[in-house]
Scaffold this motif. Structure first.
Motif, PDB file in Angstrom:
ATOM      1  N   MET A   1       0.822  -1.194   0.000  1.00 57.20           N
ATOM      2  CA  MET A   1       0.000   0.000   0.000  1.00 57.20           C
ATOM      3  C   MET A   1       0.865   1.256   0.000  1.00 57.20           C
ATOM      4  N   LYS A   2       1.959   1.189   0.764  1.00 53.17           N
ATOM      5  CA  LYS A   2       2.832   2.351   0.852  1.00 53.17           C
ATOM      6  C   LYS A   2       3.508   2.626  -0.489  1.00 53.17           C
ATOM      7  N   SER A   3       3.833   1.582  -1.246  1.00 48.47           N
ATOM      8  CA  SER A   3       4.491   1.786  -2.539  1.00 48.47           C
ATOM      9  C   SER A   3       3.537   2.404  -3.558  1.00 48.47           C
ATOM     10  N   ILE A   4       2.252   2.100  -3.459  1.00 47.77           N
ATOM     11  CA  ILE A   4       1.271   2.688  -4.370  1.00 47.77           C
ATOM     12  C   ILE A   4       1.139   4.184  -4.099  1.00 47.77           C
ATOM     13  N   ILE A   5       1.109   4.559  -2.834  1.00 45.31           N
ATOM     14  CA  ILE A   5       1.018   5.986  -2.474  1.00 45.31           C
ATOM     15  C   ILE A   5       2.273   6.719  -2.928  1.00 45.31           C
ATOM     16  N   THR A   6       3.424   6.117  -2.769  1.00 46.57           N
ATOM     17  CA  THR A   6       4.676   6.725  -3.219  1.00 46.57           C
ATOM     18  C   THR A   6       4.690   6.871  -4.732  1.00 46.57           C
ATOM     19  N   LEU A   7       4.207   5.859  -5.435  1.00 46.88           N
ATOM     20  CA  LEU A   7       4.136   5.920  -6.891  1.00 46.88           C
ATOM     21  C   LEU A   7       3.194   7.034  -7.350  1.00 46.88           C
ATOM     22  N   ILE A   8       2.057   7.157  -6.727  1.00 47.18           N
ATOM     23  CA  ILE A   8       1.103   8.215  -7.079  1.00 47.18           C
ATOM     24  C   ILE A   8       1.701   9.585  -6.785  1.00 47.18           C
ATOM     25  N   ARG A   9       2.383   9.721  -5.652  1.00 44.44           N
ATOM     26  CA  ARG A   9       3.011  10.994  -5.284  1.00 44.44           C
ATOM     27  C   ARG A   9       4.096  11.382  -6.288  1.00 44.44           C
ATOM     28  N   GLU A  10       4.927  10.441  -6.690  1.00 42.02           N
ATOM     29  CA  GLU A  10       5.989  10.720  -7.657  1.00 42.02           C
ATOM     30  C   GLU A  10       5.404  11.060  -9.030  1.00 42.02           C
ATOM     31  N   THR A  11       4.357  10.355  -9.418  1.00 39.81           N
ATOM     32  CA  THR A  11       3.691  10.648 -10.684  1.00 39.81           C
ATOM     33  C   THR A  11       3.086  12.037 -10.663  1.00 39.81           C
ATOM     34  N   LEU A  12       2.484  12.405  -9.560  1.00 41.49           N
ATOM     35  CA  LEU A  12       1.900  13.738  -9.421  1.00 41.49           C
ATOM     36  C   LEU A  12       2.982  14.818  -9.469  1.00 41.49           C
ATOM     37  N   LYS A  13       4.127  14.567  -8.858  1.00 43.64           N
ATOM     38  CA  LYS A  13       5.237  15.526  -8.913  1.00 43.64           C
ATOM     39  C   LYS A  13       5.703  15.741 -10.351  1.00 43.64           C
ATOM     40  N   ILE A  14       5.874  14.654 -11.083  1.00 45.55           N
ATOM     41  CA  ILE A  14       6.321  14.756 -12.473  1.00 45.55           C
ATOM     42  C   ILE A  14       5.284  15.494 -13.311  1.00 45.55           C
ATOM     43  N   PHE A  15       4.001  15.216 -13.076  1.00 47.51           N
ATOM     44  CA  PHE A  15       2.936  15.893 -13.806  1.00 47.51           C
ATOM     45  C   PHE A  15       2.935  17.391 -13.516  1.00 47.51           C
ATOM     46  N   VAL A  16       3.096  17.767 -12.269  1.00 46.79           N
ATOM     47  CA  VAL A  16       3.113  19.190 -11.898  1.00 46.79           C
ATOM     48  C   VAL A  16       4.324  19.878 -12.521  1.00 46.79           C
ATOM     49  N   ILE A  17       5.476  19.264 -12.497  1.00 46.92           N
ATOM     50  CA  ILE A  17       6.669  19.857 -13.103  1.00 46.92           C
ATOM     51  C   ILE A  17       6.479  19.992 -14.611  1.00 46.92           C
ATOM     52  N   PHE A  18       5.897  18.977 -15.256  1.00 47.17           N
ATOM     53  CA  PHE A  18       5.640  19.039 -16.696  1.00 47.17           C
ATOM     54  C   PHE A  18       4.684  20.178 -17.032  1.00 47.17           C
ATOM     55  N   VAL A  19       3.609  20.317 -16.279  1.00 47.51           N
ATOM     56  CA  VAL A  19       2.642  21.384 -16.536  1.00 47.51           C
ATOM     57  C   VAL A  19       3.288  22.747 -16.301  1.00 47.51           C
ATOM     58  N   ALA A  20       4.079  22.888 -15.262  1.00 50.78           N
ATOM     59  CA  ALA A  20       4.740  24.160 -14.978  1.00 50.78           C
ATOM     60  C   ALA A  20       5.715  24.536 -16.091  1.00 50.78           C
ATOM     61  N   CYS A  21       6.498  23.586 -16.572  1.00 53.08           N
ATOM     62  CA  CYS A  21       7.437  23.866 -17.662  1.00 53.08           C
ATOM     63  C   CYS A  21       6.701  24.185 -18.956  1.00 53.08           C
ATOM     64  N   THR A  22       5.602  23.494 -19.218  1.00 53.49           N
ATOM     65  CA  THR A  22       4.813  23.771 -20.412  1.00 53.49           C
ATOM     66  C   THR A  22       4.224  25.173 -20.357  1.00 53.49           C
ATOM     67  N   LEU A  23       3.684  25.566 -19.217  1.00 57.04           N
ATOM     68  CA  LEU A  23       3.136  26.914 -19.070  1.00 57.04           C
ATOM     69  C   LEU A  23       4.227  27.976 -19.190  1.00 57.04           C
ATOM     70  N   LEU A  24       5.387  27.719 -18.628  1.00 57.60           N
ATOM     71  CA  LEU A  24       6.499  28.664 -18.746  1.00 57.60           C
ATOM     72  C   LEU A  24       6.909  28.835 -20.201  1.00 57.60           C
ATOM     73  N   PHE A  25       6.996  27.748 -20.937  1.00 59.07           N
ATOM     74  CA  PHE A  25       7.339  27.809 -22.351  1.00 59.07           C
ATOM     75  C   PHE A  25       6.263  28.549 -23.141  1.00 59.07           C
ATOM     76  N   TYR A  26       4.993  28.254 -22.880  1.00 57.26           N
ATOM     77  CA  TYR A  26       3.888  28.882 -23.587  1.00 57.26           C
ATOM     78  C   TYR A  26       3.874  30.392 -23.357  1.00 57.26           C
TER      79      TYR A  26
END
Length: 73
Positions: A1-26
């Motif tokens: 269960m703990k690994s699933i939460i960690t995986l979701i947290r890491e995925t969310l971090k990558i998604f937020v960084i991707f969206v932030a970089c995309t908005l900065l570029f735009y």
């Protein structure tokens, strides 16, 4: 269960960084477009400018195409 939460947290971090970089570029592209939108590249020259191209009306299309292909005008 703990690994699933960690995986979701890491995925969310990558998604937020991707969206932030995309908005900065735009918004960076929008700022550059706004800066150069009213830049007049084809204003008449100022000062002692002279015309360097002589458009001969008597030249036929074959001569013009030959010059175009030889010089890459």
């Amino acid at each position: 269960m703990k690994s699933i939460i960690t995986l979701i947290r890491e995925t969310l971090k990558i998604f937020v960084i991707f969206v932030a970089c995309t908005l900065l570029f735009y918004f960076g592209l929008r700022a550059m477009h706004a800066e150069y939108e009213n830049y007049h590249r084809y204003d008449p020259p100022e000062g002692r400018a002279i015309k360097v191209f002589n458009n001969n009306e008597g030249q036929d299309i074959i001569d013009r195409m030959s010059i175009f292909f030889r010089l890459g005008e």
